[in-house]
Design a protein around this motif. Structure first.
Motif, PDB file in Angstrom:
ATOM      1  N   ASP A   6       0.865  -1.173   0.000  1.00 60.63           N
ATOM      2  CA  ASP A   6       0.000   0.000   0.000  1.00 60.63           C
ATOM      3  C   ASP A   6       0.908   1.231   0.000  1.00 60.63           C
ATOM      4  N   LYS A   7       0.899   1.958  -1.098  1.00 57.30           N
ATOM      5  CA  LYS A   7       1.819   3.080  -1.245  1.00 57.30           C
ATOM      6  C   LYS A   7       1.553   4.208  -0.252  1.00 57.30           C
ATOM      7  N   SER A   8       0.352   4.251   0.317  1.00 57.22           N
ATOM      8  CA  SER A   8       0.082   5.280   1.318  1.00 57.22           C
ATOM      9  C   SER A   8       0.750   4.932   2.654  1.00 57.22           C
ATOM     10  N   TRP A   9       1.169   3.669   2.814  1.00 54.62           N
ATOM     11  CA  TRP A   9       1.889   3.240   4.019  1.00 54.62           C
ATOM     12  C   TRP A   9       3.385   3.302   3.784  1.00 54.62           C
ATOM     13  N   VAL A  10       3.841   2.472   2.853  1.00 55.09           N
ATOM     14  CA  VAL A  10       5.267   2.428   2.499  1.00 55.09           C
ATOM     15  C   VAL A  10       5.347   2.293   0.988  1.00 55.09           C
ATOM     16  N   SER A  11       6.083   3.158   0.345  1.00 56.63           N
ATOM     17  CA  SER A  11       6.156   3.110  -1.112  1.00 56.63           C
ATOM     18  C   SER A  11       7.060   1.981  -1.577  1.00 56.63           C
ATOM     19  N   ASN A  12       6.537   1.157  -2.497  1.00 54.39           N
ATOM     20  CA  ASN A  12       7.310   0.119  -3.179  1.00 54.39           C
ATOM     21  C   ASN A  12       7.983  -0.876  -2.235  1.00 54.39           C
ATOM     22  N   ALA A  13       7.335  -1.216  -1.143  1.00 56.36           N
ATOM     23  CA  ALA A  13       7.904  -2.222  -0.228  1.00 56.36           C
ATOM     24  C   ALA A  13       6.769  -3.031   0.383  1.00 56.36           C
ATOM     25  N   PRO A  14       6.902  -4.359   0.436  1.00 61.25           N
ATOM     26  CA  PRO A  14       5.862  -5.176   1.048  1.00 61.25           C
ATOM     27  C   PRO A  14       5.834  -4.995   2.565  1.00 61.25           C
ATOM     28  N   VAL A  15       4.649  -5.068   3.147  1.00 58.98           N
ATOM     29  CA  VAL A  15       4.452  -4.912   4.585  1.00 58.98           C
ATOM     30  C   VAL A  15       3.788  -6.179   5.120  1.00 58.98           C
ATOM     31  N   VAL A  16       4.197  -6.609   6.313  1.00 50.44           N
ATOM     32  CA  VAL A  16       3.623  -7.810   6.939  1.00 50.44           C
ATOM     33  C   VAL A  16       2.885  -7.399   8.211  1.00 50.44           C
ATOM     34  N   LYS A  17       1.578  -7.667   8.274  1.00 50.77           N
ATOM     35  CA  LYS A  17       0.756  -7.351   9.448  1.00 50.77           C
ATOM     36  C   LYS A  17      -0.312  -8.432   9.607  1.00 50.77           C
ATOM     37  N   ARG A  18      -1.019  -8.362  10.764  1.00 48.68           N
ATOM     38  CA  ARG A  18      -2.095  -9.316  11.033  1.00 48.68           C
ATOM     39  C   ARG A  18      -3.459  -8.648  10.787  1.00 48.68           C
ATOM     40  N   VAL A  19      -4.303  -9.336  10.051  1.00 50.19           N
ATOM     41  CA  VAL A  19      -5.665  -8.862   9.807  1.00 50.19           C
ATOM     42  C   VAL A  19      -6.492  -9.110  11.066  1.00 50.19           C
ATOM     43  N   VAL A  20      -7.087  -8.059  11.623  1.00 51.58           N
ATOM     44  CA  VAL A  20      -7.924  -8.229  12.812  1.00 51.58           C
ATOM     45  C   VAL A  20      -9.392  -7.954  12.526  1.00 51.58           C
ATOM     46  N   ALA A  21      -9.670  -7.321  11.383  1.00 56.89           N
ATOM     47  CA  ALA A  21     -11.058  -7.056  11.020  1.00 56.89           C
ATOM     48  C   ALA A  21     -11.163  -6.980   9.500  1.00 56.89           C
ATOM     49  N   VAL A  22     -12.299  -7.455   8.987  1.00 57.09           N
ATOM     50  CA  VAL A  22     -12.545  -7.436   7.540  1.00 57.09           C
ATOM     51  C   VAL A  22     -13.747  -6.548   7.250  1.00 57.09           C
ATOM     52  N   GLY A  23     -14.069  -6.402   5.960  1.00 56.71           N
ATOM     53  CA  GLY A  23     -15.148  -5.520   5.568  1.00 56.71           C
ATOM     54  C   GLY A  23     -16.458  -5.783   6.302  1.00 56.71           C
ATOM     55  N   GLY A  24     -17.058  -4.735   6.846  1.00 60.50           N
ATOM     56  CA  GLY A  24     -18.302  -4.855   7.587  1.00 60.50           C
ATOM     57  C   GLY A  24     -18.119  -4.962   9.084  1.00 60.50           C
ATOM     58  N   ASP A  25     -16.887  -5.273   9.543  1.00 61.62           N
ATOM     59  CA  ASP A  25     -16.614  -5.389  10.981  1.00 61.62           C
ATOM     60  C   ASP A  25     -16.480  -4.019  11.630  1.00 61.62           C
ATOM     61  N   THR A  26     -16.746  -3.986  12.931  1.00 59.19           N
ATOM     62  CA  THR A  26     -16.453  -2.820  13.747  1.00 59.19           C
ATOM     63  C   THR A  26     -15.382  -3.213  14.746  1.00 59.19           C
ATOM     64  N   VAL A  27     -14.256  -2.515  14.732  1.00 53.28           N
ATOM     65  CA  VAL A  27     -13.115  -2.865  15.569  1.00 53.28           C
ATOM     66  C   VAL A  27     -12.774  -1.694  16.480  1.00 53.28           C
TER      67      VAL A  27
END
Length: 246
Positions: A78-99
């Motif tokens: 996601d270029k708005s996070w880091v340009s041209n570099a892969p990022v590794v994170k954990r998904v805690v919520a998906v579309g429609g969830d409230t977190v």
């Protein structure tokens, strides 16, 4: 009798050759299969500690972002996070969830408190306290397992997307840490009451195929020396007659 031994030897050699040939197919095929479905990454930051430490080498299963589930550790761009570099994170919520965070020191998704055993012992989720976020359809909310210093969705809450990432940005899901050899990632069962978890990729099957191929190659290659040694042991000792006896 001698003809039978020679015939049996030929059969053994053929079986040995077939074992080596099949073993090579499995061994090389396993590596090709793995290369097609997996991508290796080196994680450059400690944001996923203790699950993945800085410098760890991981194998990530190539998946479509729409197949991602809560609890998955994913690789995304996601270029708005880091340009041209892969990022590794954990998904805690998906579309429609409230977190949100936190209730009694725990992350909440759709009002449910989530047990997160992958966090470092004694680490309360509330050290990254943030207000309630409703995740838009087709997007994901992601956190690092090292909650204090991770630049994750909480660092982008003021963005137009409220820190969420489009599913299409996901390129792979991490299945295992292979160097140092920590093995498959534990299943995040704390998310299970909210819906089905992802099934791991075919890594175990890939490893099984490679190991089976190596065993066949070694067994087939070892047949010749073992058969020769056995043949020498089974030969009767040569007879010698006393001098002068005719």
């Amino acid at each position: 009798m001698g003809e039978r031994i020679r015939g049996g030897g030929k059969v053994g050699q053929r079986v040995s050759g077939l074992a080596v040939a099949l073993g090579m197919v499995l061994f090389l095929g396993g590596f090709v299969w793995g290369a097609v479905v997996y991508r290796p990454y080196t994680v450059p930051t400690p944001s996923m500690t203790p699950t993945i430490d800085v410098g760890d080498r991981v194998l990530a299963h190539r998946v479509d972002g729409g197949d991602v589930r809560r609890g998955d550790v994913v690789v995304f761009n996601d270029k708005s996070w880091v340009s041209n570099a892969p990022v590794v994170k954990r998904v805690v919520a998906v579309g429609g969830d409230t977190v949100a965070c936190c209730t009694h020191g725990k992350l909440t998704v759709n009002g449910k408190q989530i047990d997160e055993p992958y966090l470092a012992a004694g680490t309360p989720a509330e050290i990254m306290n943030f207000p309630k976020v409703t995740v838009p359809k087709g997007r994901l909310f992601l956190l690092g397992d090292e909650r204090q210093g991770s630049l994750d969705s909480t660092a982008h809450l003021t963005d137009a997307a409220r820190g969420t990432v489009d599913e299409s940005a996901v390129t792979a899901r991490v299945d295992a840490v292979v160097w140092p050899m920590k093995g498959m990632l534990a299943r995040p069962t704390g998310f299970e009451p909210l819906g089905a978890l992802s099934e791991p990729g075919p890594l175990r099957s890939v490893v099984t195929v490679i190991v089976a191929g190596a065993v066949l190659v070694l067994a087939g290659g070892a047949y010749g020396p073992i058969a020769k040694r056995a043949s020498r042991r089974s030969r009767p000792a040569a007879r010698t007659e006393p001098a002068g006896v005719r």
